[in-house]
Motif scaffolding. Structure first.
Motif, PDB file in Angstrom:
ATOM      1  N   GLN A  75      42.698 -69.589  19.580  1.00 44.37           N
ATOM      2  CA  GLN A  75      42.343 -69.771  20.988  1.00 44.37           C
ATOM      3  C   GLN A  75      43.495 -69.446  21.939  1.00 44.37           C
ATOM      4  OE1 GLN A  75      40.997 -73.845  21.150  1.00 44.37           O
ATOM      5  NE2 GLN A  75      39.320 -73.490  19.699  1.00 44.37           N
ATOM      6  N   SER A  76      44.692 -69.304  21.397  1.00 43.96           N
ATOM      7  CA  SER A  76      45.865 -69.152  22.259  1.00 43.96           C
ATOM      8  C   SER A  76      45.995 -67.766  22.877  1.00 43.96           C
ATOM      9  CB  SER A  76      47.140 -69.484  21.471  1.00 43.96           C
ATOM     10  OG  SER A  76      47.386 -68.511  20.455  1.00 43.96           O
ATOM     11  N   ILE A  77      45.498 -66.746  22.188  1.00 38.38           N
ATOM     12  CA  ILE A  77      45.626 -65.372  22.685  1.00 38.38           C
ATOM     13  C   ILE A  77      44.263 -64.683  22.639  1.00 38.38           C
ATOM     14  CG2 ILE A  77      46.677 -63.099  22.355  1.00 38.38           C
ATOM     15  CD1 ILE A  77      49.067 -64.445  21.111  1.00 38.38           C
ATOM     16  N   ALA A  78      43.767 -64.313  23.804  1.00 39.53           N
ATOM     17  CA  ALA A  78      42.495 -63.592  23.896  1.00 39.53           C
ATOM     18  C   ALA A  78      42.771 -62.092  24.039  1.00 39.53           C
ATOM     19  CB  ALA A  78      41.700 -64.090  25.098  1.00 39.53           C
ATOM     20  N   ILE A  79      41.798 -61.276  23.656  1.00 45.26           N
ATOM     21  CA  ILE A  79      41.921 -59.828  23.821  1.00 45.26           C
ATOM     22  C   ILE A  79      41.777 -59.474  25.297  1.00 45.26           C
ATOM     23  CG2 ILE A  79      40.937 -57.572  23.261  1.00 45.26           C
ATOM     24  CD1 ILE A  79      42.240 -58.818  20.868  1.00 45.26           C
ATOM     25  N   ALA A  80      42.735 -58.711  25.813  1.00 44.65           N
ATOM     26  CA  ALA A  80      42.691 -58.248  27.194  1.00 44.65           C
ATOM     27  C   ALA A  80      43.144 -56.785  27.217  1.00 44.65           C
ATOM     28  CB  ALA A  80      43.591 -59.123  28.069  1.00 44.65           C
ATOM     29  N   ARG A  81      43.272 -56.229  28.379  1.00 44.19           N
ATOM     30  CA  ARG A  81      43.704 -54.841  28.489  1.00 44.19           C
ATOM     31  C   ARG A  81      45.221 -54.771  28.617  1.00 44.19           C
ATOM     32  NH1 ARG A  81      41.804 -50.604  33.256  1.00 44.19           N
ATOM     33  NH2 ARG A  81      42.623 -48.722  32.254  1.00 44.19           N
ATOM     34  N   PRO A  82      45.893 -53.867  27.920  1.00 45.60           N
ATOM     35  CA  PRO A  82      45.408 -52.897  26.932  1.00 45.60           C
ATOM     36  C   PRO A  82      45.105 -53.571  25.589  1.00 45.60           C
ATOM     37  CG  PRO A  82      47.781 -52.710  27.161  1.00 45.60           C
ATOM     38  CD  PRO A  82      47.345 -53.737  28.168  1.00 45.60           C
ATOM     39  N   GLU A  83      43.929 -53.322  25.073  1.00 44.32           N
ATOM     40  CA  GLU A  83      43.428 -54.037  23.904  1.00 44.32           C
ATOM     41  C   GLU A  83      44.333 -53.920  22.680  1.00 44.32           C
ATOM     42  OE1 GLU A  83      41.664 -52.070  25.809  1.00 44.32           O
ATOM     43  OE2 GLU A  83      39.978 -53.264  26.593  1.00 44.32           O
ATOM     44  N   LYS A  84      44.944 -52.739  22.503  1.00 44.98           N
ATOM     45  CA  LYS A  84      45.710 -52.508  21.266  1.00 44.98           C
ATOM     46  C   LYS A  84      46.837 -53.508  21.092  1.00 44.98           C
ATOM     47  CE  LYS A  84      46.469 -48.410  19.539  1.00 44.98           C
ATOM     48  NZ  LYS A  84      47.021 -47.039  19.292  1.00 44.98           N
ATOM     49  N   ILE A  85      47.555 -53.832  22.156  1.00 43.98           N
ATOM     50  CA  ILE A  85      48.694 -54.733  21.997  1.00 43.98           C
ATOM     51  C   ILE A  85      48.235 -56.146  21.659  1.00 43.98           C
ATOM     52  CG2 ILE A  85      48.894 -55.314  24.449  1.00 43.98           C
ATOM     53  CD1 ILE A  85      51.740 -54.910  21.880  1.00 43.98           C
ATOM     54  N   TYR A  86      47.130 -56.580  22.270  1.00 47.90           N
ATOM     55  CA  TYR A  86      46.614 -57.909  21.952  1.00 47.90           C
ATOM     56  C   TYR A  86      46.061 -57.967  20.530  1.00 47.90           C
ATOM     57  CZ  TYR A  86      47.210 -59.189  26.831  1.00 47.90           C
ATOM     58  OH  TYR A  86      47.750 -59.470  28.059  1.00 47.90           O
ATOM     59  N   GLU A  87      45.432 -56.880  20.109  1.00 48.23           N
ATOM     60  CA  GLU A  87      44.938 -56.817  18.727  1.00 48.23           C
ATOM     61  C   GLU A  87      46.103 -56.876  17.740  1.00 48.23           C
ATOM     62  OE1 GLU A  87      42.734 -53.202  18.617  1.00 48.23           O
ATOM     63  OE2 GLU A  87      41.008 -54.018  19.737  1.00 48.23           O
ATOM     64  N   ALA A  88      47.195 -56.169  18.043  1.00 49.55           N
ATOM     65  CA  ALA A  88      48.361 -56.163  17.158  1.00 49.55           C
ATOM     66  C   ALA A  88      49.018 -57.544  17.107  1.00 49.55           C
ATOM     67  CB  ALA A  88      49.370 -55.113  17.626  1.00 49.55           C
ATOM     68  N   MET A  89      49.108 -58.202  18.247  1.00 48.09           N
ATOM     69  CA  MET A  89      49.676 -59.551  18.291  1.00 48.09           C
ATOM     70  C   MET A  89      48.836 -60.516  17.469  1.00 48.09           C
ATOM     71  SD  MET A  89      50.612 -59.489  22.362  1.00 48.09           S
ATOM     72  CE  MET A  89      50.927 -61.250  22.571  1.00 48.09           C
ATOM     73  N   ARG A  90      47.521 -60.454  17.643  1.00 48.40           N
ATOM     74  CA  ARG A  90      46.620 -61.347  16.921  1.00 48.40           C
ATOM     75  C   ARG A  90      46.588 -61.009  15.432  1.00 48.40           C
ATOM     76  NH1 ARG A  90      42.710 -64.470  19.276  1.00 48.40           N
ATOM     77  NH2 ARG A  90      41.240 -63.917  17.613  1.00 48.40           N
ATOM     78  N   TYR A  91      46.723 -59.744  15.094  1.00 50.71           N
ATOM     79  CA  TYR A  91      46.688 -59.327  13.689  1.00 50.71           C
ATOM     80  C   TYR A  91      47.724 -60.080  12.867  1.00 50.71           C
ATOM     81  CZ  TYR A  91      47.350 -56.431   9.521  1.00 50.71           C
ATOM     82  OH  TYR A  91      47.480 -55.999   8.216  1.00 50.71           O
ATOM     83  N   SER A  92      48.957 -60.126  13.371  1.00 51.64           N
ATOM     84  CA  SER A  92      50.013 -60.800  12.618  1.00 51.64           C
ATOM     85  C   SER A  92      49.991 -62.310  12.823  1.00 51.64           C
ATOM     86  CB  SER A  92      51.381 -60.242  13.018  1.00 51.64           C
ATOM     87  OG  SER A  92      51.532 -58.913  12.559  1.00 51.64           O
ATOM     88  N   LEU A  93      49.668 -62.759  14.021  1.00 53.80           N
ATOM     89  CA  LEU A  93      49.657 -64.194  14.295  1.00 53.80           C
ATOM     90  C   LEU A  93      48.607 -64.916  13.459  1.00 53.80           C
ATOM     91  CD1 LEU A  93      50.885 -66.464  16.078  1.00 53.80           C
ATOM     92  CD2 LEU A  93      49.024 -66.032  17.699  1.00 53.80           C
ATOM     93  N   LEU A  94      47.479 -64.255  13.226  1.00 49.92           N
ATOM     94  CA  LEU A  94      46.367 -64.889  12.518  1.00 49.92           C
ATOM     95  C   LEU A  94      46.246 -64.414  11.071  1.00 49.92           C
ATOM     96  CD1 LEU A  94      43.696 -64.714  15.373  1.00 49.92           C
ATOM     97  CD2 LEU A  94      45.275 -66.575  14.836  1.00 49.92           C
ATOM     98  N   ALA A  95      47.333 -63.884  10.523  1.00 46.85           N
ATOM     99  CA  ALA A  95      47.308 -63.327   9.164  1.00 46.85           C
ATOM    100  C   ALA A  95      47.456 -64.380   8.074  1.00 46.85           C
ATOM    101  CB  ALA A  95      48.397 -62.269   9.015  1.00 46.85           C
ATOM    102  N   GLY A  96      47.479 -65.650   8.446  1.00 47.26           N
ATOM    103  CA  GLY A  96      47.611 -66.711   7.449  1.00 47.26           C
ATOM    104  C   GLY A  96      49.038 -67.206   7.347  1.00 47.26           C
TER     105      GLY A  96
END
Length: 309
Positions: A36-57
């Motif tokens: 819940q701490s980081i939502a996808i916003a523009r530019p989407e790629k950077i938020y996706e990359a941040m969430r990818y590692s943050l939520l990787a377990g």
């Protein structure tokens, strides 16, 4: 004459603390908060990359330590959760950057391709930068029911921990020590108390600060954290030699390949294990004043020397 039942005259034995269940429950709570701490916003790629590692377990040990310490000192999970999330953001940043080709050059982290393997070196660097900056914003804007001066103390502690006096300084000396045969135990201790131990210490200390703990309690908990932080790294060095890729979720044997200074290379495996146990024993001794309420911190200390990943 009827003999009285024992349970009426003898105190009940406290139940054995179930660390596995505790960690699983806390991990679920932390994972939900991180999602819940980081939502996808523009530019989407950077938020996706941040969430990818943050939520990787991962073990989520740092946020769990923060929550446990805040609870021990009379605080609540709600007041500590933003800082707990920020600690994991900072830790994730350090992993993203550590895995880059210019640093430790690893292809896997937590059993998944590293950030730069998925998004490229450029976006991986920026994803780490984004997580680091947002960690401070998140503490400052999302922390409730905590005195403003204590929020400032937490922000200052996190800044000190992640900078040249902490994580960054430890990483620099670690890189400079690669391939050198004359690394002393003092230098190795400096590397690991800064590169790994500093963030573990901040996790505990920030939890105490948020709960408005007394200075003597913070000092005692800081010593606890320093001991488990160094023990954690010693066990990491051991596991790099003894564990498999699957157990670690990353490439095993990287330290040996990179000719890194490690405790097993300096002391051997057995002496390294003994040193880690000594540190954990010292950490647990710092909790003697807190009774059964400190059982989560005691159990986590013991877990550090018995883990296999």
């Amino acid at each position: 004459m009827v003999q009285a039942k024992k349970q009426l005259t003898e105190p009940e034995t406290p139940a054995i603390f179930d660390l596995n269940n505790y960690l699983k429950q806390q991990q679920i709570i932390v994972e939900q908060a991180l999602d819940q701490s980081i939502a996808i916003a523009r530019p989407e790629k950077i938020y996706e990359a941040m969430r990818y590692s943050l939520l990787a377990g991962g073990k989520r040990l740092r946020p769990i330590l923060c929550l446990a310490t805040c609870d021990l000192m009379g605080g609540t999970q709600a007041m500590a959760m933003p800082t707990a999330c920020a600690l994991e953001m900072i830790h994730t940043m350090s992993l993203i950057h550590d895995d880059l080709p210019a640093m430790d050059n690893d292809d896997f982290r937590r059993g998944k391709p590293t950030n730069h393997k998925v998004y490229g070196d450029d976006i991986a660097i920026l994803a780490g930068d984004g997580l680091l900056a947002y960690a401070f914003e998140y503490v400052a804007t999302q922390t409730n029911n905590v005195a403003p001066e204590n929020i400032i103390r937490v922000v200052a502690a996190l800044g000190h921990t992640v900078g040249a006096a902490g994580l960054v300084g430890g990483q620099v000396l670690d890189l400079e020590s690669e391939g050198k045969l004359d690394i002393t135990a003092e230098t190795l201790s400096f590397i690991h108390t800064h590169k790994t131990g500093a963030l573990l210490e901040a996790s505990v200390v920030c939890g105490a600060i948020l709960a408005n703990a007394e200075s003597e309690d913070i000092a005692r908990l800081s010593r606890y954290a320093q001991n488990i932080g160094l023990a954690f790294q010693i066990i990491d060095d051991i596991l790099d030699i003894t564990a498999t890729d699957e157990q670690l979720g990353k490439t095993a044997g990287k330290d040996l390949q990179a000719q890194k200074a490690t405790y097993p290379s300096l002391w051997g495996l057995e002496k390294s294990r003994l040193k880690a146990q000594e540190l954990v024993d010292s950490a647990i001794a710092e909790l003697s004043n807190y009774g059964i309420q400190a059982e989560p911190l005691r159990a986590i200390a013991n877990y550090i020397v018995t883990r296999d990943r």
